[in-house]
Design a protein around this motif. Structure first.
Motif, PDB file in Angstrom:
ATOM      1  N   MET B   6      37.192  45.088  50.634  1.00  0.00           N
ATOM      2  CA  MET B   6      36.491  44.447  49.509  1.00  0.00           C
ATOM      3  C   MET B   6      35.396  43.578  50.090  1.00  0.00           C
ATOM      4  O   MET B   6      35.570  42.964  51.144  1.00  0.00           O
ATOM      5  CB  MET B   6      37.469  43.572  48.735  1.00  0.00           C
ATOM      6  CG  MET B   6      38.680  44.343  48.210  1.00  0.00           C
ATOM      7  SD  MET B   6      39.774  43.323  47.179  1.00  0.00           S
ATOM      8  CE  MET B   6      40.711  42.439  48.450  1.00  0.00           C
ATOM      9  N   MET B   7      34.283  43.502  49.384  1.00  0.00           N
ATOM     10  CA  MET B   7      33.167  42.702  49.875  1.00  0.00           C
ATOM     11  C   MET B   7      33.552  41.240  50.042  1.00  0.00           C
ATOM     12  O   MET B   7      33.061  40.565  50.943  1.00  0.00           O
ATOM     13  CB  MET B   7      31.977  42.798  48.911  1.00  0.00           C
ATOM     14  CG  MET B   7      31.230  44.114  48.978  1.00  0.00           C
ATOM     15  SD  MET B   7      30.573  44.482  50.636  1.00  0.00           S
ATOM     16  CE  MET B   7      29.194  43.329  50.731  1.00  0.00           C
ATOM     17  N   ASN B   8      34.454  40.746  49.204  1.00  0.00           N
ATOM     18  CA  ASN B   8      34.784  39.313  49.285  1.00  0.00           C
ATOM     19  C   ASN B   8      35.617  38.972  50.518  1.00  0.00           C
ATOM     20  O   ASN B   8      35.937  37.811  50.741  1.00  0.00           O
ATOM     21  CB  ASN B   8      35.431  38.812  47.980  1.00  0.00           C
ATOM     22  CG  ASN B   8      36.747  39.510  47.715  1.00  0.00           C
ATOM     23  OD1 ASN B   8      37.320  40.172  48.580  1.00  0.00           O
ATOM     24  ND2 ASN B   8      37.237  39.385  46.488  1.00  0.00           N
ATOM     25  N   HIS B 126      36.689  48.290  43.671  1.00  0.00           N
ATOM     26  CA  HIS B 126      35.696  47.914  44.668  1.00  0.00           C
ATOM     27  C   HIS B 126      35.046  49.141  45.286  1.00  0.00           C
ATOM     28  O   HIS B 126      35.626  50.215  45.292  1.00  0.00           O
ATOM     29  CB  HIS B 126      36.364  47.080  45.767  1.00  0.00           C
ATOM     30  CG  HIS B 126      37.168  45.958  45.214  1.00  0.00           C
ATOM     31  ND1 HIS B 126      38.473  46.135  44.810  1.00  0.00           N
ATOM     32  CD2 HIS B 126      36.837  44.675  44.944  1.00  0.00           C
ATOM     33  CE1 HIS B 126      38.926  44.991  44.317  1.00  0.00           C
ATOM     34  NE2 HIS B 126      37.957  44.083  44.382  1.00  0.00           N
ATOM     35  N   PRO B 128      32.781  48.817  48.513  1.00  0.00           N
ATOM     36  CA  PRO B 128      31.992  47.938  49.390  1.00  0.00           C
ATOM     37  C   PRO B 128      30.813  48.616  50.074  1.00  0.00           C
ATOM     38  O   PRO B 128      29.774  47.993  50.240  1.00  0.00           O
ATOM     39  CB  PRO B 128      33.012  47.431  50.415  1.00  0.00           C
ATOM     40  CG  PRO B 128      34.181  48.342  50.317  1.00  0.00           C
ATOM     41  CD  PRO B 128      34.204  48.843  48.918  1.00  0.00           C
ATOM     42  N   SER B 131      27.911  48.523  47.797  1.00  0.00           N
ATOM     43  CA  SER B 131      27.297  47.193  47.804  1.00  0.00           C
ATOM     44  C   SER B 131      26.435  47.000  49.037  1.00  0.00           C
ATOM     45  O   SER B 131      25.331  46.467  48.948  1.00  0.00           O
ATOM     46  CB  SER B 131      28.376  46.099  47.771  1.00  0.00           C
ATOM     47  OG  SER B 131      29.048  46.111  46.536  1.00  0.00           O
ATOM     48  N   SER B 164      31.584  44.037  42.782  1.00  0.00           N
ATOM     49  CA  SER B 164      31.278  43.704  44.172  1.00  0.00           C
ATOM     50  C   SER B 164      29.890  43.094  44.304  1.00  0.00           C
ATOM     51  O   SER B 164      29.692  42.094  44.979  1.00  0.00           O
ATOM     52  CB  SER B 164      31.307  44.961  45.051  1.00  0.00           C
ATOM     53  OG  SER B 164      32.580  45.531  45.071  1.00  0.00           O
TER      54      SER B 164
END
Lengths: 305, 305, 305
Positions: B6-8, B126, B128, B131, B164
């Motif tokens: 996940m980007m986070n 998500h 990623p 993104s 994302s």
């Protein structure tokens, strides 16, 4: 743009160049790309020979292969063929090989995408690499096309091969004869005349059988015994000229178009045709990619600003 | 373990490192493995862009590719995702790329398998690498994210991309606006406010359109004319700022999210996004594998005693 | 012709040679082809382990891989297995790996095609590379087969593995015991006697569990609680000899043949078997191809006149 879409777009000189390149590949020589190039194979219809023949050709040339299958792709989400090809182009495909069930599917692509398209069969329309491998096989056998008599037998109307071959073989100097059930005659194919099966077989240098494409047409042949009425059975093989050969694009319907015992007989070039298919396709890929490589300077082949 | 789930979970520094590596790959430089490494692509949903983009990235890096398809696998015999991944790991996969229809499918895998997992999309969760390629495209255009206004249009609730991107772009200093039908607003996505479509388009540096994912939701949009009510039509394009760009993750529903004529217009970065996807994924694969290669001593990467 | 069809066609010396070659590959040594060779994998049944294990083995050896799937091929148009293999041979395959649902599918091929056939499983019949990887795993553990007691548990009748392993392990000096539900006993497998599950487990050096092949038989086991009646549960594991190991060809039906908690326990060699599968298959491919390479002179491996 070195597309290969229909045989009638190739000049005789281009055809002979491809056949020469194919012969060279067969002898182990020829162009190989000096950098990593990608080819994507898009087969929207089942295929063994054509698909693997292209894959072997690509890998012999040292190309990177992307095998696309419609059912695992965004075609499932409604993506068009044009958007699919543009996507592959953006991702880095340097050429695409396409078999598609629609006649002339390539008309919506040509002049719009900037990578070469190699037609691996469109609907009932064209199948130029099959024609090229047939030409290669005939040329290996007889040295030339001039003056040969070539009879094409069977399902002329639904055959991608019949149309391309009749046109190009006529152009190269051969005489074409057709033979087969009336309901499968093709009014738009005027490259030869229809004659009786035995008459055709007796005078031909090449007896070219076509596959009955059960999967393409509803109407059955009127015959319940195709082999005896229209096919190459053991008796008819005996009528053939001394050095005449048998060809078939395969897959063969055993004991329909041809007696099972003849498939691998001495006259048969059916498996040799498949072998030649790899070399013909290497030559076609060379023609498509050699130019691209020359035009290329940077690392990626297309830069969208 | 250099998973990408996940980007986070990525710091800003990690993101900028990936973007820099991607730029280097675009220019033709960067890490390549010194030995034979294997990556397996497991796509449990149809995909063209993401799947082939990964495959091209892998092959450009010189990796060996194992394309897994669920319907030809022991998943048909009830094998779990965990057992499938452990199997590929045992057989020699050095990393896996997974797209799966379940949100957070990776939670049952992380900390249990010892090869990196690259998430190529989980359910509506998500995505990623999408993104990252979006970030790369924006950075190439504007040099930085600070102070940009980015509007995200359409099916916010069902979009892997919206979630994302809104999080990460906010974090990197951009202002986010959302726009679209009320029934597709996402109560859990608080990174921007909802505004009228024309208001959003007029103030944005980036107009980021989302795909309507017909295949994911039963409820149709209340609108029979999405393009005119919520999409980017020809009139609205005229409202855009002088240097503003159009983005869309594709596949595009032509004349739904965007007028067909705008897809390849000068402002559009839609095909450039795809091109960038390859470089972004090369950078992500580098991040996953470079470490493995350093840790490796013997010939096989994992020895079970 | 170095086919690998059934274990009972291999001499003990051949088996030991394959195991030695596999050990060498595991250590990073061994034959690699000096030219481009093609192997085609034809899996007519779903498979994860066997299919990818072959693909990794092929790629580690530097072979070119042609992945054939029946549903995208001319098998859809009725092409026979023989014609399919002859086609691949003509196109340039140097060997074929086949899994097919029919027992003894290879009988119609042997002595008719001139490239080696590696059997990756036929119906309920044979699965020689699984036996070889099992032998490799046992040999790594105990050094020899002489005097070992090996119990095979479960669905003996439908198991490709049970048949091959019982024959070859007996021949190599091990004592075989069988255990499992009465309805799955195999009257044609006379290499061991049937004993009670706990008796078998207590005396075995190797507890070899078989997969219940729900997909192969209609009749359910009479037991609703297979694990407790016939499987390896936590209590039974405690009965095992100090250095005894657990094997299973996978995919495992968790909590059916074996308690989930035991799958990755210290005694378990289940994932090690998969790892060994790659090396065993490399050795089998070497055996098939090394000879071909020696016989080859020109550029193409078979010339049809």
């Amino acid at each position: 743009m070195a597309n290969l879409l229909m045989m009638n777009e190739l000049t005789n000189a281009e055809i002979f160049q491809i056949l020469e390149d194919a012969e060279n590949y067969k002898r182990g020589f020829g162009w190989n790309p000096s950098e990593k190039l990608f080819v994507s194979n898009l087969f929207f219809e089942p295929s063994t020979r054509t698909r693997f023949s292209f894959e072997v050709a690509e890998k012999r040339l040292g190309l990177e292969v992307l095998n696309f299958t419609a059912e695992h792709s965004s075609v499932q989400k409604g993506e068009t063929l044009y958007d699919t090809i543009r996507t592959l182009e953006s991702i880095g495909a340097d050429a695409v090989v396409i078999r598609h069930h629609e006649d002339y599917y390539f008309n919506e692509l040509r002049d719009k995408v900037s990578i070469p398209i190699i037609n691996a069969g469109d609907g009932c329309g064209h199948h130029p690499t099959q024609s090229l491998l047939d030409l290669l096989t005939i040329k290996q056998e007889f040295g030339s096309f001039q003056g040969l008599t070539i009879s094409i037998h069977g399902d002329i109307r639904h055959s991608r091969v019949a149309r391309s071959n009749a046109e190009v073989l006529s152009r190269l100097g051969a005489k074409i004869l057709f033979s087969g059930p009336k309901e499968w005659q093709d009014p738009f194919n005027s490259y030869g005349e229809y004659v009786d099966v035995e008459e055709a077989i007796a005078v031909s240098d090449v007896v070219m059988l076509l596959r009955i494409q059960h999967e393409r047409h509803e109407e059955k042949s009127s015959s319940n015994n195709y082999l005896q009425e229209y096919g190459l059975n053991l008796q008819r093989e005996k009528l053939m000229k001394k050095d005449a050969i048998i060809m078939h694009p395969a897959p063969v319907n055993r004991d329909v178009e041809i007696d099972s015992q003849l498939i691998e007989c001495e006259r048969s070039r059916i498996f040799k045709q498949m072998e030649n298919g790899v070399f013909a396709r290497m030559a076609v890929l060379k023609r498509a990619l050699q130019q691209i490589e020359q035009n290329q300077e940077g690392n990626t082949h297309v830069i969208y600003s």
